[in-house]
Design a protein around this motif. Structure first.
Motif, mmCIF file in Angstrom:
data_model
loop_
_atom_site.group_PDB
_atom_site.id
_atom_site.type_symbol
_atom_site.label_atom_id
_atom_site.label_comp_id
_atom_site.label_asym_id
_atom_site.label_seq_id
_atom_site.Cartn_x
_atom_site.Cartn_y
_atom_site.Cartn_z
ATOM 1 N N GLY A 29 10.118 10.071 37.069
ATOM 2 C CA GLY A 29 10.640 9.124 38.051
ATOM 3 C C GLY A 29 11.590 8.127 37.428
ATOM 4 O O GLY A 29 11.635 7.963 36.210
ATOM 5 N N SER A 30 12.372 7.503 38.283
ATOM 6 C CA SER A 30 13.311 6.464 37.881
ATOM 7 C C SER A 30 12.965 5.189 38.616
ATOM 8 O O SER A 30 12.426 5.227 39.723
ATOM 9 C CB SER A 30 14.746 6.869 38.244
ATOM 10 O OG SER A 30 15.114 8.034 37.554
ATOM 11 N N ILE A 31 13.302 4.081 38.013
ATOM 12 C CA ILE A 31 12.974 2.795 38.623
ATOM 13 C C ILE A 31 13.635 2.685 39.995
ATOM 14 O O ILE A 31 14.838 2.890 40.142
ATOM 15 C CB ILE A 31 13.418 1.631 37.715
ATOM 16 C CG1 ILE A 31 12.582 1.629 36.431
ATOM 17 C CG2 ILE A 31 13.290 0.302 38.446
ATOM 18 C CD1 ILE A 31 13.022 0.598 35.409
ATOM 19 N N ASP A 32 12.815 2.406 40.983
ATOM 20 C CA ASP A 32 13.253 2.181 42.356
ATOM 21 C C ASP A 32 12.364 1.070 42.896
ATOM 22 O O ASP A 32 11.247 1.316 43.347
ATOM 23 C CB ASP A 32 13.107 3.461 43.181
ATOM 24 C CG ASP A 32 13.598 3.287 44.613
ATOM 25 O OD1 ASP A 32 14.296 2.295 44.893
ATOM 26 O OD2 ASP A 32 13.269 4.153 45.442
ATOM 27 N N VAL A 33 12.847 -0.150 42.814
ATOM 28 C CA VAL A 33 12.037 -1.341 43.078
ATOM 29 C C VAL A 33 11.799 -1.545 44.567
ATOM 30 O O VAL A 33 12.736 -1.491 45.366
ATOM 31 C CB VAL A 33 12.727 -2.592 42.474
ATOM 32 C CG1 VAL A 33 12.023 -3.857 42.882
ATOM 33 C CG2 VAL A 33 12.796 -2.470 40.973
ATOM 34 N N GLN A 34 10.542 -1.767 44.912
ATOM 35 C CA GLN A 34 10.181 -2.199 46.265
ATOM 36 C C GLN A 34 10.324 -3.722 46.273
ATOM 37 O O GLN A 34 9.456 -4.435 45.782
ATOM 38 C CB GLN A 34 8.752 -1.775 46.601
ATOM 39 C CG GLN A 34 8.350 -2.146 48.003
ATOM 40 C CD GLN A 34 6.910 -1.748 48.301
ATOM 41 O OE1 GLN A 34 6.157 -1.313 47.437
ATOM 42 N NE2 GLN A 34 6.537 -1.914 49.552
ATOM 43 N N GLU A 35 11.423 -4.206 46.798
ATOM 44 C CA GLU A 35 11.791 -5.611 46.660
ATOM 45 C C GLU A 35 10.830 -6.576 47.338
ATOM 46 O O GLU A 35 10.805 -7.756 46.992
ATOM 47 C CB GLU A 35 13.214 -5.823 47.168
ATOM 48 C CG GLU A 35 14.240 -5.124 46.300
ATOM 49 C CD GLU A 35 15.649 -5.258 46.832
ATOM 50 O OE1 GLU A 35 15.871 -6.012 47.787
ATOM 51 O OE2 GLU A 35 16.533 -4.601 46.259
ATOM 52 N N THR A 36 10.024 -6.111 48.276
ATOM 53 C CA THR A 36 9.040 -7.006 48.890
ATOM 54 C C THR A 36 7.841 -7.244 47.980
ATOM 55 O O THR A 36 7.053 -8.142 48.236
ATOM 56 C CB THR A 36 8.542 -6.445 50.235
ATOM 57 O OG1 THR A 36 7.972 -5.150 50.005
ATOM 58 C CG2 THR A 36 9.682 -6.348 51.239
ATOM 59 N N GLU A 37 7.717 -6.449 46.921
ATOM 60 C CA GLU A 37 6.575 -6.569 46.009
ATOM 61 C C GLU A 37 6.934 -7.173 44.664
ATOM 62 O O GLU A 37 6.169 -7.936 44.100
ATOM 63 C CB GLU A 37 5.926 -5.195 45.798
ATOM 64 C CG GLU A 37 5.312 -4.619 47.054
ATOM 65 C CD GLU A 37 4.131 -5.435 47.546
ATOM 66 O OE1 GLU A 37 3.344 -5.942 46.729
ATOM 67 O OE2 GLU A 37 4.000 -5.562 48.779
ATOM 68 N N VAL A 38 8.062 -6.757 44.100
ATOM 69 C CA VAL A 38 8.495 -7.252 42.788
ATOM 70 C C VAL A 38 9.981 -7.585 42.825
ATOM 71 O O VAL A 38 10.733 -7.050 43.651
ATOM 72 C CB VAL A 38 8.195 -6.239 41.656
ATOM 73 C CG1 VAL A 38 6.708 -6.012 41.489
ATOM 74 C CG2 VAL A 38 8.906 -4.916 41.885
ATOM 75 N N ALA A 39 10.398 -8.470 41.933
ATOM 76 C CA ALA A 39 11.808 -8.878 41.889
ATOM 77 C C ALA A 39 12.655 -7.929 41.051
ATOM 78 O O ALA A 39 13.880 -7.940 41.145
ATOM 79 C CB ALA A 39 11.927 -10.297 41.341
ATOM 80 N N GLY A 40 12.027 -7.106 40.226
ATOM 81 C CA GLY A 40 12.762 -6.171 39.388
ATOM 82 C C GLY A 40 11.824 -5.416 38.478
ATOM 83 O O GLY A 40 10.620 -5.696 38.434
ATOM 84 N N ALA A 41 12.359 -4.465 37.744
ATOM 85 C CA ALA A 41 11.587 -3.700 36.765
ATOM 86 C C ALA A 41 12.554 -3.200 35.702
ATOM 87 O O ALA A 41 13.739 -3.000 35.984
ATOM 88 C CB ALA A 41 10.859 -2.538 37.419
ATOM 89 N N ALA A 42 12.053 -3.011 34.485
ATOM 90 C CA ALA A 42 12.905 -2.548 33.389
ATOM 91 C C ALA A 42 12.048 -1.913 32.304
ATOM 92 O O ALA A 42 10.858 -2.209 32.175
ATOM 93 C CB ALA A 42 13.702 -3.720 32.809
ATOM 94 N N TRP A 43 12.707 -1.049 31.519
ATOM 95 C CA TRP A 43 12.098 -0.456 30.333
ATOM 96 C C TRP A 43 12.460 -1.330 29.134
ATOM 97 O O TRP A 43 13.627 -1.596 28.904
ATOM 98 C CB TRP A 43 12.628 0.962 30.111
ATOM 99 C CG TRP A 43 12.229 1.936 31.168
ATOM 100 C CD1 TRP A 43 12.999 2.403 32.195
ATOM 101 C CD2 TRP A 43 10.970 2.590 31.280
ATOM 102 N NE1 TRP A 43 12.291 3.295 32.953
ATOM 103 C CE2 TRP A 43 11.028 3.435 32.412
ATOM 104 C CE3 TRP A 43 9.783 2.539 30.553
ATOM 105 C CZ2 TRP A 43 9.970 4.226 32.826
ATOM 106 C CZ3 TRP A 43 8.719 3.327 30.953
ATOM 107 C CH2 TRP A 43 8.807 4.161 32.076
ATOM 108 N N PHE A 44 11.478 -1.740 28.368
ATOM 109 C CA PHE A 44 11.691 -2.634 27.234
ATOM 110 C C PHE A 44 11.384 -1.935 25.920
ATOM 111 O O PHE A 44 10.361 -1.278 25.780
ATOM 112 C CB PHE A 44 10.770 -3.860 27.326
ATOM 113 C CG PHE A 44 11.151 -4.812 28.420
ATOM 114 C CD1 PHE A 44 12.046 -5.842 28.173
ATOM 115 C CD2 PHE A 44 10.611 -4.672 29.689
ATOM 116 C CE1 PHE A 44 12.393 -6.715 29.181
ATOM 117 C CE2 PHE A 44 10.956 -5.552 30.708
ATOM 118 C CZ PHE A 44 11.852 -6.578 30.452
#
Length: 195
Positions: free
Chosen positions: A160-175
């Motif tokens: 999968g690839s990051i696809d943010v549900q904006e009502t739940e989180v403000a963002g996501a990233a691989w660190f």
């Protein structure tokens, strides 16, 4: 009248299962007694309907699973080493594990994997327990208690690839390096990551 202890035994049993199954060594177990953040009776209703807390995952993607870069990325872009997937809290305050509430009948592991998929679009598989936070919410009027558990897992990236549900989180990233403003739920993982 003696106080009621909603979900105390259910939480105790589920936490014991997690610690027995994954091992107790290296698992941070914390406890807290808190006043209700919302109406106690509303929370009691959720608890009596099966709400026991939530599950969260710090997802680790190995170097071999990196999708590669587009042609516009600079040649010195780095894909070496594993990456940890973290989500930025709804209000942008800190980076932490994606996850959320456990639904009736779900294990904490299933809840965590489902919530990661729903919040950030990534499928993962739980591999270890990092943190168990047992919370007792106390009604200041009656002394009744609602027992909850919040469990943070380490998980392996499946796809999968990051696809943010904006009502739940403000963002996501691989660190590759964990951010300084990380949620307390990431702290037990940080020592493994820096090693």
């Amino acid at each position: 009248m003696a106080p009621e202890y909603v979900n105390r035994e259910a939480v105790r049993e589920r936490v014991a299962r997690l610690l027995d199954e994954y091992g107790r060594e290296g698992v941070a177990v914390t406890t807290a007694r808190e006043p209700p953040e919302e109406d106690f009776e509303t929370l009691r209703g959720y608890a009596e309907d099966g709400y026991l807390g939530g599950g969260y995952c710090v997802v680790v993607r190995e170097e071999a699973d990196h999708p590669g870069f587009s042609e516009t990325m600079p040649e010195d872009a780095n894909t070496e080493g594993p990456r940890a997937l973290l989500a930025l809290g709804r209000y942008g305050e800190s980076w932490g594990p994606a996850g959320g509430g456990r639904e009736a009948g779900e294990t904490f592991e299933a809840a965590a994997e489902r919530e990661v998929r729903e919040e950030v679009g990534v499928d993962c598989s739980v591999t270890d327990v990092l943190l168990v936070r047992r919370v007792t919410v106390v009604d200041p009027d009656s002394g009744d208690e609602i027992h909850l558990a919040y469990v943070v897992f380490e998980a392996a990236y499946d796809h999968g690839s990051i696809d943010v549900q904006e009502t739940e989180v403000a963002g996501a990233a691989w660190f590759d390096d964990l951010p300084a403003n990380r949620h307390p739920y990431v702290r037990p993982f940080a020592w493994r990551w820096s090693a």
